[in-house]
Design a protein around this motif. Sequence first.
Motif, PDB file in Angstrom:
ATOM      1  N   MET A   1       0.919  -1.185  -0.124  1.00 12.60           N
ATOM      2  CA  MET A   1       0.056   0.012  -0.035  1.00 12.60           C
ATOM      3  C   MET A   1       1.014   1.125  -0.067  1.00 12.60           C
ATOM      4  N   SER A   2       0.450   2.056  -0.505  1.00 16.19           N
ATOM      5  CA  SER A   2       1.029   3.516  -0.705  1.00 16.19           C
ATOM      6  C   SER A   2       0.148   4.572  -0.128  1.00 16.19           C
ATOM      7  N   GLN A   3       0.578   5.774   0.322  1.00 15.45           N
ATOM      8  CA  GLN A   3      -0.364   6.781   0.624  1.00 15.45           C
ATOM      9  C   GLN A   3      -0.094   7.761  -0.513  1.00 15.45           C
ATOM     10  N   TYR A   4      -1.303   8.265  -0.783  1.00 18.28           N
ATOM     11  CA  TYR A   4      -1.461   9.332  -1.767  1.00 18.28           C
ATOM     12  C   TYR A   4      -2.261  10.489  -1.002  1.00 18.28           C
ATOM     13  N   ARG A   5      -1.357  11.731  -1.325  1.00 14.42           N
ATOM     14  CA  ARG A   5      -2.058  12.900  -0.809  1.00 14.42           C
ATOM     15  C   ARG A   5      -2.603  13.785  -2.239  1.00 14.42           C
ATOM     16  N   VAL A   6      -3.720  13.915  -2.118  1.00 11.32           N
ATOM     17  CA  VAL A   6      -4.318  14.413  -3.250  1.00 11.32           C
ATOM     18  C   VAL A   6      -4.906  15.776  -2.945  1.00 11.32           C
ATOM     19  N   SER A   7      -4.615  16.607  -3.873  1.00  9.87           N
ATOM     20  CA  SER A   7      -4.849  18.189  -3.644  1.00  9.87           C
ATOM     21  C   SER A   7      -5.760  18.585  -4.908  1.00  9.87           C
ATOM     22  N   VAL A   8      -6.976  18.997  -4.812  1.00 12.87           N
ATOM     23  CA  VAL A   8      -7.854  19.266  -5.751  1.00 12.87           C
ATOM     24  C   VAL A   8      -8.122  20.588  -5.937  1.00 12.87           C
ATOM     25  N   TYR A   9      -8.011  21.274  -6.885  1.00 12.07           N
ATOM     26  CA  TYR A   9      -8.047  22.741  -7.122  1.00 12.07           C
ATOM     27  C   TYR A   9      -9.404  23.095  -7.993  1.00 12.07           C
ATOM     28  N   THR A  10     -10.315  23.722  -7.493  1.00 14.21           N
ATOM     29  CA  THR A  10     -11.644  24.180  -7.981  1.00 14.21           C
ATOM     30  C   THR A  10     -11.207  25.551  -8.661  1.00 14.21           C
ATOM     31  N   GLY A  11     -11.618  25.751 -10.025  1.00 15.10           N
ATOM     32  CA  GLY A  11     -11.345  27.076 -10.452  1.00 15.10           C
ATOM     33  C   GLY A  11     -12.288  28.193  -9.610  1.00 15.10           C
ATOM     34  N   ASP A  12     -11.642  29.458  -9.935  1.00 17.10           N
ATOM     35  CA  ASP A  12     -12.279  30.724  -9.192  1.00 17.10           C
ATOM     36  C   ASP A  12     -13.122  31.446 -10.233  1.00 17.10           C
ATOM     37  N   ILE A  13     -14.039  30.858 -10.833  1.00 20.67           N
ATOM     38  CA  ILE A  13     -14.865  31.641 -11.704  1.00 20.67           C
ATOM     39  C   ILE A  13     -16.411  31.222 -11.376  1.00 20.67           C
ATOM     40  N   ASP A  14     -17.306  32.234 -11.948  1.00 23.88           N
ATOM     41  CA  ASP A  14     -18.791  31.998 -11.661  1.00 23.88           C
ATOM     42  C   ASP A  14     -19.255  30.472 -11.448  1.00 23.88           C
ATOM     43  N   ASP A  15     -19.750  30.194 -10.540  1.00 21.66           N
ATOM     44  CA  ASP A  15     -20.732  28.665 -10.192  1.00 21.66           C
ATOM     45  C   ASP A  15     -19.380  27.542 -10.627  1.00 21.66           C
ATOM     46  N   ALA A  16     -18.211  27.790 -10.303  1.00 25.56           N
ATOM     47  CA  ALA A  16     -17.428  26.880 -10.464  1.00 25.56           C
ATOM     48  C   ALA A  16     -17.370  25.519  -9.658  1.00 25.56           C
ATOM     49  N   GLY A  17     -18.094  25.884  -8.571  1.00 29.29           N
ATOM     50  CA  GLY A  17     -18.147  24.702  -7.382  1.00 29.29           C
ATOM     51  C   GLY A  17     -19.301  23.822  -7.623  1.00 29.29           C
ATOM     52  N   THR A  18     -18.937  22.381  -7.047  1.00 30.72           N
ATOM     53  CA  THR A  18     -20.055  21.671  -7.246  1.00 30.72           C
ATOM     54  C   THR A  18     -20.385  20.792  -6.033  1.00 30.72           C
ATOM     55  N   ASP A  19     -21.546  20.358  -5.677  1.00 32.55           N
ATOM     56  CA  ASP A  19     -21.960  19.506  -4.469  1.00 32.55           C
ATOM     57  C   ASP A  19     -22.149  17.856  -5.133  1.00 32.55           C
ATOM     58  N   ALA A  20     -21.863  17.757  -6.262  1.00 29.76           N
ATOM     59  CA  ALA A  20     -21.711  16.434  -6.854  1.00 29.76           C
ATOM     60  C   ALA A  20     -20.706  15.560  -6.190  1.00 29.76           C
ATOM     61  N   ASN A  21     -20.935  14.195  -6.257  1.00 27.28           N
ATOM     62  CA  ASN A  21     -19.889  13.276  -5.603  1.00 27.28           C
ATOM     63  C   ASN A  21     -18.709  13.157  -6.698  1.00 27.28           C
ATOM     64  N   VAL A  22     -17.404  13.240  -6.289  1.00 22.36           N
ATOM     65  CA  VAL A  22     -16.194  12.942  -7.133  1.00 22.36           C
ATOM     66  C   VAL A  22     -15.769  11.973  -6.876  1.00 22.36           C
ATOM     67  N   SER A  23     -15.132  11.327  -7.843  1.00 23.16           N
ATOM     68  CA  SER A  23     -14.218  10.314  -7.676  1.00 23.16           C
ATOM     69  C   SER A  23     -12.898  10.215  -8.602  1.00 23.16           C
ATOM     70  N   ILE A  24     -11.906   9.426  -8.336  1.00 29.35           N
ATOM     71  CA  ILE A  24     -10.869   9.601  -9.035  1.00 29.35           C
ATOM     72  C   ILE A  24     -10.172   8.327  -9.378  1.00 29.35           C
ATOM     73  N   THR A  25      -9.529   8.048 -10.372  1.00 30.67           N
ATOM     74  CA  THR A  25      -8.943   6.644 -10.621  1.00 30.67           C
ATOM     75  C   THR A  25      -7.489   7.089 -11.007  1.00 30.67           C
ATOM     76  N   ILE A  26      -6.343   6.655 -10.459  1.00 26.64           N
ATOM     77  CA  ILE A  26      -5.193   6.910 -10.617  1.00 26.64           C
ATOM     78  C   ILE A  26      -4.497   5.773 -11.448  1.00 26.64           C
ATOM     79  N   HIS A  27      -3.716   6.042 -12.805  1.00 30.63           N
ATOM     80  CA  HIS A  27      -3.210   5.242 -13.958  1.00 30.63           C
ATOM     81  C   HIS A  27      -1.649   5.336 -13.623  1.00 30.63           C
ATOM     82  N   GLY A  28      -1.068   4.670 -13.350  1.00 27.44           N
ATOM     83  CA  GLY A  28       0.448   4.462 -13.184  1.00 27.44           C
ATOM     84  C   GLY A  28       1.187   3.645 -14.267  1.00 27.44           C
ATOM     85  N   SER A  29       2.426   3.249 -14.059  1.00 31.00           N
ATOM     86  CA  SER A  29       3.295   2.577 -14.765  1.00 31.00           C
ATOM     87  C   SER A  29       3.169   1.008 -14.520  1.00 31.00           C
TER      88      SER A  29
END
Length: 116
Positions: free
Chosen positions: A1-29
């Motif tokens: 197991m590895s520890q991943y520190r994920v930082s997600v930057y939402t844009g600073d424009i009108d209506d940029a934010g969301t309340d939806a559920n967000v998921s990520i898949t990480i692809h590696g070598s």
Amino acid sequence: MSQYRVSVYTGDIDDAGTDANVSITIHGSSRSVGPVDLDNSENNFERGKVDHFTLDLSDVGRMDKINIAHDNSGNKPGWFLNRVVITKDGDTAEFPCSQWLANDETHNTEVDIDRA
């Protein structure tokens, strides 16, 4: 197991934010992991905000690409994703996006992003 520190930057424009559920898949070598839900006790993915998540996942080797998506739920689910930065074992990978993930803007609620 590895520890991943994920930082997600939402844009600073009108209506940029969301309340939806967000998921990520990480692809590696060596493999891919996910999708994994990005959630914590904070009000995540608001305009101009950086959200931080710590994930304990299988080691993917060198991080090459991510897929980030949302389920289009909630009021105004469209989201303007600026970028994602992931650090694992001293390796920091940046995934620039600067685009809408929104059915009403791009007709797409997910995106594949190559490592910068």
